[in-house]
Design a protein around this motif. Structure first.
Motif, mmCIF file in Angstrom:
data_model
loop_
_atom_site.group_PDB
_atom_site.id
_atom_site.type_symbol
_atom_site.label_atom_id
_atom_site.label_comp_id
_atom_site.label_asym_id
_atom_site.label_seq_id
_atom_site.Cartn_x
_atom_site.Cartn_y
_atom_site.Cartn_z
ATOM 1 N N GLY A 110 4.190 4.143 5.980
ATOM 2 C CA GLY A 110 3.964 2.760 5.576
ATOM 3 C C GLY A 110 2.501 2.549 5.252
ATOM 4 O O GLY A 110 1.732 3.501 5.081
ATOM 5 N N THR A 111 2.092 1.302 5.184
ATOM 6 C CA THR A 111 0.695 0.944 4.959
ATOM 7 C C THR A 111 0.208 0.119 6.142
ATOM 8 O O THR A 111 0.932 -0.762 6.637
ATOM 9 C CB THR A 111 0.525 0.135 3.659
ATOM 10 O OG1 THR A 111 1.375 -0.999 3.691
ATOM 11 C CG2 THR A 111 0.883 0.975 2.443
ATOM 12 N N ASP A 122 7.220 -0.718 1.644
ATOM 13 C CA ASP A 122 6.839 0.510 2.347
ATOM 14 C C ASP A 122 8.025 1.428 2.584
ATOM 15 O O ASP A 122 7.895 2.453 3.260
ATOM 16 C CB ASP A 122 6.193 0.156 3.692
ATOM 17 C CG ASP A 122 4.787 -0.399 3.508
ATOM 18 O OD1 ASP A 122 4.205 -0.155 2.431
ATOM 19 O OD2 ASP A 122 4.283 -1.067 4.419
ATOM 20 N N ALA A 130 2.224 4.045 0.414
ATOM 21 C CA ALA A 130 2.741 4.279 1.770
ATOM 22 C C ALA A 130 2.401 5.694 2.221
ATOM 23 O O ALA A 130 2.554 6.662 1.472
ATOM 24 C CB ALA A 130 4.253 4.047 1.796
#
Length: 422
Positions: free
Chosen positions: A309-310, A388, A270
């Motif tokens: 986050g991703t 995340d 993340a």
């Protein structure tokens, strides 16, 4: 193994019986012979004293009286100045057992047949042998019970290990009362739980992969359909082809995300991401499908938000919510982005009938679906957001409105814009 245990325990028992029984037999034989000799010697002393007393009192000594006083004995009395006195029957020379007592005036000899002593000796030896046989029988019984107690649990543990090797990862919970075997059983149970967890994760990964890959493939299919429909418009074909390439790249990212999730590495991946870019990408991908359904997408809220986050994870979550709305919702779908305290909030809601009251928050449970779906989409979406460091919630049931809460990147400036069509 049971035979080896039984043979070894019996060997130990036989050695112990021999080491104890043989010396005991020798000691018993000596004790009986010594006791018989001491008894004869005592009788000879008493006889000598009695004879000397009778002579001193000038009383006659009768051989018949001596024979009655000392039955089963052969007596020989030699006193100086008196004739020898013989009483009793002489024993056979081979079995003669003789003791004598002497004094200044003479001596006496007392003999007996050793056959009675030998009978007593044999009786004692038979008793010792019987006890030894009884001890060996008890040892055999104990060895049988012990070998059975040790071999049966080992056979059971072997079956458990074979069952684990065949893929049946149920823990046995068996305990045998032997600390070492119980430790092995406990280790096998822990291994069974780990194997069961690994198998469950493999099954979940296969299910999740099939579900998560379906959404990008659906988007890719829509793009290819657009290309086919716009075959006479080169610019549109090129535009849709580029969008299809984006879908393929997203499909690759989905595979990477799934593999990372299977290895428990998503949380470490993340990082800061631009919410507008991810949301805009999803709107571009899903707008043709909503347009064909005579529905529209509206983007509202704050712009320029950044969250932790991703990109692949957030894209999959938004794609799941958009796909669910396309299948089960109705009317205008609104994506609203905002900042609330420590979180960046992305709300996705439409104007459809919403989620049935009986379903409620159970929409996030695995294999729970109210419309004949797989029941995996929202479960995986919530897991991806949680990986995340955020969360996915159902904030409104009718019409259905879902909110994604992500950790805030406070280094980014925010600015407010007016809501409008995407």
């Amino acid at each position: 193994m049971r035979r080896r245990l039984l043979a070894s325990m019996l060997l130990v028992a036989v050695i112990a019986v021999l080491l104890l029984g043989v010396p005991l037999g020798v000691v018993v034989v000596r004790l009986i012979n010594d006791e018989a000799a001491q008894e004869l010697h005592s009788e000879a002393n008493r006889l000598l004293i009695g004879v000397e007393y009778s002579i001193s009192q000038q009383q006659p000594i009768s051989p018949e009286q001596l024979a009655r006083n000392y039955p089963d004995r052969y007596l020989q009395v030699y006193v100086r100045g008196n004739p020898p006195i013989i009483a009793g029957t002489p024993p056979p020379e081979a079995r003669d057992l003789t003791e004598e007592a002497r004094s200044e005036n003479g001596y006496v000899r007392v003999s007996r047949d050793s056959a009675q002593v030998q009978r007593e000796t044999r009786a004692r030896l038979v008793l010792i042998i019987a006890l030894a046989i009884a001890a060996l029988g008890a040892a055999i019984g104990l060895a049988t019970v012990t070998s059975r107690r040790l071999s049966l649990p080992l056979q059971d543990l072997t079956r458990i290990a074979e069952r684990l090797g065949s893929g049946d990862a149920r823990p046995s919970r068996h305990r045998y009362g032997v600390p070492e075997l119980d430790l092995v059983a406990e280790v096998l149970d822990r291994s069974a739980l780990r194997i069961s967890d690994l198998l469950a994760r493999e099954r979940e990964f296969a299910t999740d992969a099939s579900h998560q890959l379906r959404t990008p493939l659906t988007g890719l299919t829509m793009r290819l359909e657009e290309i086919v429909a716009a075959a006479g418009q080169p610019e549109v074909v090129r535009e849709e082809g580029e969008a299809a390439i984006v879908q393929v790249e997203r499909l690759t990212a989905v595979i990477d995300e799934l593999l990372a999730a299977a290895r428990r590495q998503r949380h470490a991946q993340a990082g800061p991401l631009d919410v507008d870019d991810v949301v805009g990408q999803q709107i571009v991908e899903w707008e043709p499908a909503f347009r064909r359904a005579h529905r529209s997408l509206v983007l509202a809220g704050d712009r320029g938000l950044r969250a932790l986050g991703t990109t692949g994870g957030l894209s999959q979550v938004l794609a799941t919510l958009l796909e669910n709305s396309l299948k089960h919702g109705d009317g205008v779908l609104t994506i609203n982005t905002s900042s609330a305290g420590k979180s960046v909030v992305i709300e996705v809601g439409d104007e459809g009938p919403g989620i049935p009251e009986a379903l409620g928050q159970r929409v996030f449970e695995r294999n729970v679906s109210g419309s004949g779906g797989t029941g995996l989409g929202l479960t995986l979406a919530r897991a991806l957001v949680a990986a995340d460091g955020g969360r996915l919630e159902l904030v409104k049931r009718r019409p259905a409105t879902f909110a994604i809460f992500l950790r805030h990147d406070r280094d980014n400036e925010r600015r407010r814009v007016v809501s409008g069509p995407a």
